[in-house]
Enzyme design. Structure first.
Site, mmCIF file in Angstrom:
data_model
loop_
_atom_site.group_PDB
_atom_site.id
_atom_site.type_symbol
_atom_site.label_atom_id
_atom_site.label_comp_id
_atom_site.label_asym_id
_atom_site.label_seq_id
_atom_site.Cartn_x
_atom_site.Cartn_y
_atom_site.Cartn_z
ATOM 1 N N SER A 1 -21.295 -11.580 -47.573
ATOM 2 C CA SER A 1 -20.453 -12.340 -46.654
ATOM 3 C C SER A 1 -20.603 -13.819 -46.993
ATOM 4 C CB SER A 1 -20.872 -12.060 -45.215
ATOM 5 O OG SER A 1 -22.205 -12.464 -45.046
ATOM 6 N N GLY B 1 -16.063 -17.120 -47.712
ATOM 7 C CA GLY B 1 -14.913 -17.895 -47.252
ATOM 8 C C GLY B 1 -13.613 -17.119 -47.429
ATOM 9 N N GLU C 1 -19.889 -0.770 -39.845
ATOM 10 C CA GLU C 1 -18.929 -1.052 -38.763
ATOM 11 C C GLU C 1 -17.501 -1.159 -39.270
ATOM 12 O OE1 GLU C 1 -21.713 -2.730 -39.451
ATOM 13 O OE2 GLU C 1 -22.523 -3.746 -37.692
ATOM 14 N N LYS D 1 -21.553 -13.016 -64.650
ATOM 15 C CA LYS D 1 -21.753 -11.585 -64.392
ATOM 16 C C LYS D 1 -20.641 -11.025 -63.506
ATOM 17 C CE LYS D 1 -25.564 -10.679 -66.565
ATOM 18 N NZ LYS D 1 -25.431 -9.788 -67.727
ATOM 19 N N CYS E 1 -15.948 -32.509 -22.197
ATOM 20 C CA CYS E 1 -16.300 -31.451 -21.246
ATOM 21 C C CYS E 1 -17.532 -31.769 -20.408
ATOM 22 C CB CYS E 1 -16.418 -30.112 -21.958
ATOM 23 S SG CYS E 1 -16.167 -28.761 -20.800
ATOM 24 N N GLU F 1 -24.913 -27.538 -11.409
ATOM 25 C CA GLU F 1 -25.363 -26.767 -12.575
ATOM 26 C C GLU F 1 -26.806 -27.166 -12.943
ATOM 27 O OE1 GLU F 1 -23.168 -27.491 -16.228
ATOM 28 O OE2 GLU F 1 -23.825 -25.603 -17.093
ATOM 29 N N HIS G 1 -11.466 -29.361 -24.215
ATOM 30 C CA HIS G 1 -12.021 -29.399 -25.572
ATOM 31 C C HIS G 1 -10.908 -29.776 -26.548
ATOM 32 C CE1 HIS G 1 -16.098 -27.868 -25.040
ATOM 33 N NE2 HIS G 1 -15.598 -27.190 -24.028
ATOM 34 N N GLU H 1 -10.992 -30.877 -29.441
ATOM 35 C CA GLU H 1 -11.240 -30.542 -30.851
ATOM 36 C C GLU H 1 -10.549 -29.246 -31.258
ATOM 37 O OE1 GLU H 1 -13.415 -30.513 -28.398
ATOM 38 O OE2 GLU H 1 -14.957 -28.986 -28.590
#
Ligand code: GLN
Length: 537
Positions: free
Chosen positions: A17, A20, A152, A190, A389, A413, A515, A517
């Site tokens: 894994s 990309g 999986e 390889k 946030c 909180e 958020h 972003e």
């Protein structure tokens, strides 16, 4: 099933894994989009979680939120930032979703007198989900999580194998991304890992049409001949994916090898030339920046870059928009808790090293006192600051304590017993705060105050952003905050929830409950980040 309507590209990964695959998948999307096709995107995640929010940020990177409020793996955002399009909860097919649907159907007797099995019931459910998401797109790209070796992944691979039979073979294309190894101790390339993963795919009766070789060396003609012969893949369909200076460069590199042409010819779609010129011009600004600026980002999971992926990338987009390289300096907030944070900030500021700051969102109250001090410093010293946030909440607490004189102001909180719950859980939320459904998730609209900084940056009054939080600025205190000079510059359309706060007489002090972003893209950088970089300059 309908036939010859869907055209589907499956992207699988071989051997390891972290290659990309998503960059390949997103780049193919970009190429096909720029050839004026409508392209859909699906990510299959065979993990058992309901969604990604309970996963460790160290292992999986940050949690992404879609417009419709699904918390997903970061890859969905990775796809989004390559395009201008939104993905949805349905764009993410997880094992949990598939099994839950099958179990519910079984309980409703939809499979009466049948033995319910992985094949065909689970595999059919996977196929139905893919087709449902594909809708009316010309082409849909489906990325299969991790590698073809994972247990999986088996039902998912079987399902994508069957789809070739179901929807006429030329309408399905298998792209396999695998590592081409270069051994620097023997100077040899390889191909064995590639051969093995192609063999593994064949165990599922899947024959790769295109092979993308992830490598840090050239894929020579001889190597292509060898792979072609041993793996049964046409030589021209063997694509080099060499390390790039920036991921945004990859579409151009794949196009140079005619990947778009190969795909369109496979699908028998009339060849339309794709135009990447705008994209490539933007990428040039990433690769050869003319100036540089440093912005400090403070938070706790600094060791693993993907934890703040969206923040990182939003700064790259703002860098392109301002044509100035943004170097991010990450400070571990926990470390700062033990030292004299005010002194450190002051020293950085006096040395001219603190041109701007950003602190991403977060949960729970660790290091709150330090955070409040950081806000105080930025407020009093005119440091350009973007608060996201949790930080809107902290900024409001700081303002209440130090400007409004509510010394013990806090968020429930962090401190359930506080006498001034400036930030609180709202009464319409379930009182069991550990349950995910109390979260405000996904797209929410906001109305911005005319002439505010927020309004100036967005260039609009009605905007929307994505949210991922539980607590809100307590409506009981809105008036007192306003009276003391805090500008609540963006509110929910009903006026009840604070969405943006800012300060007058400060070069750049803006906080958002959302958020931002998540909505920044290379071709549409987010105005709050663009503004922060501009003001830090
Ligand atoms: N912990 C805060 C809340 O739940 C903020 C969350 C965040 O920053 N995403 O409201």
């Amino acid at each position: 099933m309908k036939d010859s309507v869907w055209k589907i590209i499956f992207v699988t990964g071989g051997s390891i894994s972290g290659l990309g695959k998503w960059v390949t998948a997103s780049s193919i999307w970009k190429l096909l989009k720029s050839a004026w096709l409508s392209v859909g995107m699906v990510k299959m995640d065979p993990y058992l979680q309901v969604d990604a929010w309970t996963m460790s940020p160290y292992e999986h990177g940050e949690v992404f939120v879609t417009e419709d409020g699904s918390e997903t793996d970061l890859d969905l955002w990775n796809y989004e930032r390559f395009t201008w399009e939104n993905l949805w909860a349905d764009s993410n097919i997880t094992t949990w979703k598939v099994y839950l649907n099958v179990i519910n159907k079984e309980r409703k007797w939809e499979y009466l007198w049948k033995t319910v099995q992985i094949i065909p019931h689970i595999t059919n459910e996977i196929k139905d989900n893919i087709l449902k998401t594909s809708g009316n797109c010309d082409v849909t790209i489906v990325e299969v999580w991790w590698t073809v070796w994972d247990i999986e992944s088996q039902p998912f691979l079987e399902a994508i194998r069957q789809m070739k039979e179901d929807i006429w073979k030329n309408n399905v294309l298998y792209v396999h991304v695998a590592p081409l190894l270069y051994l620097d101790f023997s100077w040899e390339v390889k191909t064995k890992l590639i051969q093995h993963s192609i063999i593994k795919l064949r165990e599922y009766w899947i024959i790769a049409d295109i092979l993308v070789c992830r490598t840090n060396s050239e894929v020579s003609n001889d190597i292509k001949d060898k792979i072609s012969m041993l793996c049964g893949i046409y030589k021209e369909n063997i694509i080099e994916a060499k390390n790039a200076n920036s991921i945004y460069e990859v579409p151009r590199k794949l196009k140079e090898q005619d990947l778009d042409k190969i795909i369109l010819e496979h699908f028998d779609i009339k060849w339309k030339k794709s135009d990447l010129s705008n994209w490539n011009n933007l990428v040039e600004k990433i690769i050869s920046p003319k100036r540089e600026i440093t912005i400090w980002v403070i938070w706790k999971y600094v060791e693993f870059e993907d934890t703040y992926k969206s923040i990182n990338e939003a700064f790259i987009h703002a860098w392109v928009a301002n044509d100035v390289k943004v170097r991010l300096n990450w400070i571990n907030s926990e470390k700062l808790e033990w030292e004299d944070s005010q002194k450190i900030l002051k020293w950085l500021y006096d040395e001219g090293k603190l041109s701007g700051m950003l602190i991403p969102g977060g949960f729970w109250g660790r290091g709150v006192e330090w955070k409040i001090n950081a806000v105080k410093f930025a407020r009093e010293n005119g440091v350009p600051f973007l608060w996201i946030c949790l930080w809107l909440q902290v900024a409001v607490i700081e303002f209440a304590r130090n400007v409004c004189g509510m010394k013990w102001a806090d968020s429930t909180e962090f401190n359930k017993e506080t006498v001034f719950p400036i930030v609180d859980f709202m009464e319409w939320q379930d009182d069991d705060i550990d349950k995910w459904w109390t979260m405000r998730l996904g797209r929410y609209d906001a109305v911005l105050e005319k002439w505010s900084l927020a309004n100036e940056l967005y260039g609009e009054v009605n905007i929307s952003e994505r949210h991922r939080h539980r607590y809100e600025v307590n409506p009981k205190y809105h008036d007192v905050l306003r009276e003391n000079g805090l500008v609540l510059s963006g509110m929910s359309p009903d006026g009840k929830l604070v969405e943006f706060v800012e300060l007058e007489n400060h070069p750049y002090f803006i906080a958002t409950q959302a958020h931002p972003e998540f909505k920044s893209r290379l071709e549409s950088p987010h105005p709050l980040f663009v503004g922060l970089v501009k003001s830090s300059l």
